[in-house]
Design an enzyme around this catalytic site. Sequence first.
Site, PDB file in Angstrom:
ATOM      1  N   GLN A 177       0.495  -1.257  -1.609  1.00 34.79           N
ATOM      2  CA  GLN A 177       1.494  -1.453  -0.551  1.00 34.79           C
ATOM      3  C   GLN A 177       0.866  -1.737   0.818  1.00 34.79           C
ATOM      4  O   GLN A 177       1.471  -2.380   1.655  1.00 34.79           O
ATOM      5  CB  GLN A 177       2.402  -0.221  -0.433  1.00 34.79           C
ATOM      6  N   SER A 197      -2.440  -5.924  -5.373  1.00 34.17           N
ATOM      7  CA  SER A 197      -1.644  -6.757  -6.279  1.00 34.17           C
ATOM      8  C   SER A 197      -1.097  -7.973  -5.531  1.00 34.17           C
ATOM      9  O   SER A 197      -0.512  -7.829  -4.457  1.00 34.17           O
ATOM     10  CB  SER A 197      -0.486  -5.917  -6.823  1.00 34.17           C
ATOM     11  N   HIS A 199       1.450 -10.082  -6.010  1.00 31.44           N
ATOM     12  CA  HIS A 199       2.883 -10.338  -5.778  1.00 31.44           C
ATOM     13  C   HIS A 199       3.494  -9.439  -4.716  1.00 31.44           C
ATOM     14  O   HIS A 199       4.650  -9.616  -4.325  1.00 31.44           O
ATOM     15  CB  HIS A 199       3.682 -10.254  -7.091  1.00 31.44           C
ATOM     16  N   CYS A 323      10.283   1.137 -10.108  1.00 27.59           N
ATOM     17  CA  CYS A 323       9.624   1.555 -11.344  1.00 27.59           C
ATOM     18  C   CYS A 323      10.376   2.661 -12.055  1.00 27.59           C
ATOM     19  O   CYS A 323      10.236   2.838 -13.252  1.00 27.59           O
ATOM     20  CB  CYS A 323       8.212   2.029 -11.034  1.00 27.59           C
TER      21      CYS A 323
HETATM   22  C1  LIG Z   1       3.741  -2.319  -7.211  1.00 28.02           C
HETATM   23  C2  LIG Z   1       2.744  -1.209  -7.180  1.00 28.02           C
HETATM   24  C3  LIG Z   1       1.791  -1.068  -8.199  1.00 28.02           C
HETATM   25  C4  LIG Z   1       1.766  -1.942  -9.413  1.00 28.02           C
HETATM   26  O1  LIG Z   1       1.418  -3.275  -9.135  1.00 28.02           O
HETATM   27  P1  LIG Z   1       1.779  -4.398 -10.210  1.00 28.02           P
HETATM   28  O2  LIG Z   1       1.022  -5.602  -9.782  1.00 28.02           O
HETATM   29  O3  LIG Z   1       3.246  -4.592 -10.150  1.00 28.02           O
HETATM   30  O4  LIG Z   1       1.314  -3.883 -11.544  1.00 28.02           O
HETATM   31  C5  LIG Z   1       0.871  -0.035  -8.084  1.00 28.02           C
HETATM   32  N1  LIG Z   1       0.874   0.786  -7.034  1.00 28.02           N
HETATM   33  C6  LIG Z   1       1.756   0.688  -6.031  1.00 28.02           C
HETATM   34  C7  LIG Z   1       1.693   1.623  -4.870  1.00 28.02           C
HETATM   35  C8  LIG Z   1       2.732  -0.315  -6.075  1.00 28.02           C
HETATM   36  O5  LIG Z   1       3.631  -0.402  -5.087  1.00 28.02           O
END
Ligand SMILES: *Cc1c(COP(=O)(O)O)cnc(C)c1O
Length: 381
Positions: A177, A197, A199, A323
């Site tokens: 984040q 990540s 996206h 999630c």
């Molecule tokens: C979205 C998220 C993930 C997972 O990332 P993905 O690419 O969707 O697997 C892990 N940790 C946090 C804090 C997230 O917000």
Amino acid sequence: MIYLDHAATTPMAEQVAASMQPYYAKEYANASTIYEFGEKSREAVRQARAIIAYSLHAQPDEIYFTASGSESDNWALKGTAEAYRDKGRHIITTQIEHHAVLNTCKYLEQLGYEVTYLPVDEQGFVQLQKLEEAIRPDTILISVMFANNEIGTMEPIAQIGRIAHKHNILFHTDAVQAYAQIPINVNFYHIDLLSASGHKFYGPKGTGFLYIRNGVKTASFIHGGGQEQGKRAGTENVPGIVGIGEAARIAMQTMTERLYRETRLRDYMIREIQRRIPHAWLNGDRYARLPNNINFSFEGIEGETLLLLLDAKDICASAASACSTGSSEPSHVLTAIGRDPELAYGTLRMTLGEATTMEDVMTAVDAVEENVTLLREIAHM
Ligand SMILES: *Cc1c(COP(=O)(O)O)cnc(C)c1O
């Protein structure tokens, strides 16, 4: 439509899509080949790695591409647990981590590792005193998220990193984040491993990276060919890597402006909700929070119902964390900060993005006020 769920995912930037386009069909060469045709793919991967390394004040050979933030978290935890098992089998994390960390820890417990899940205070902060107390001679890893995806609280990462290193323990942070929202220097924060990540910062879905400080041992995550220094095999996802690199490049260029703009919109929204809606409780710290995060629990309403009413007005938000949608348990994060279950059910998270306008924010506040009032009237509150 007003999209206020950027913590769940972000729209891919058009510039990012354009940067990836040539690598789907025209420049299809395998980046690991040695002939001339492969040079473009190789160079594109090299550049993306360099950009991401630069953004963290790291070295290019410390960046490993993965297929998601979840994969990066899995690798950081399982990879170090395996590599350091002769040193010890104890890991420290927190009760408010993303499930990619929590469920990996549960898995490691089944394999015989011991995990301490640190509690947090009412703002969602890890208490350094409790962290120090949890450290044992066999502790090999501390994993604390940079910023929480539900309530936005930013952890005291530099202090945690300093404590870890004082005790010769590795420090991993899930920065999914925080990365690209706020500046991160892995040296300043004493970070050994960092997950991100694509996206979540206007890059492609199915992309991510793990920063692993040189000298830190990790077991290979995918066995096979020699890609990613032999630690994460599989022909490189060249379009995806180009995309996450381009998203990182743009993020660095626009970070300061986004940070100020979103913080201003966030603060307006928090103030207006507190001023106009009685019995609204802000979740997470008021100041040490992500610039785009607004999270409230409203007494006497049900968050999922509020979401549907907002959806009917074309406003996308989240009841807790994407999630955990579908489960009837109150969010583990809200439980950890001590929200009673009744109040936790009335929670709404709105996360802003670079395209969010003041008008969007004003419309959303009106809609939240109107519908919270409506739901309370129905419930005769
Ligand atoms: C979205 C998220 C993930 C997972 O990332 P993905 O690419 O969707 O697997 C892990 N940790 C946090 C804090 C997230 O917000």
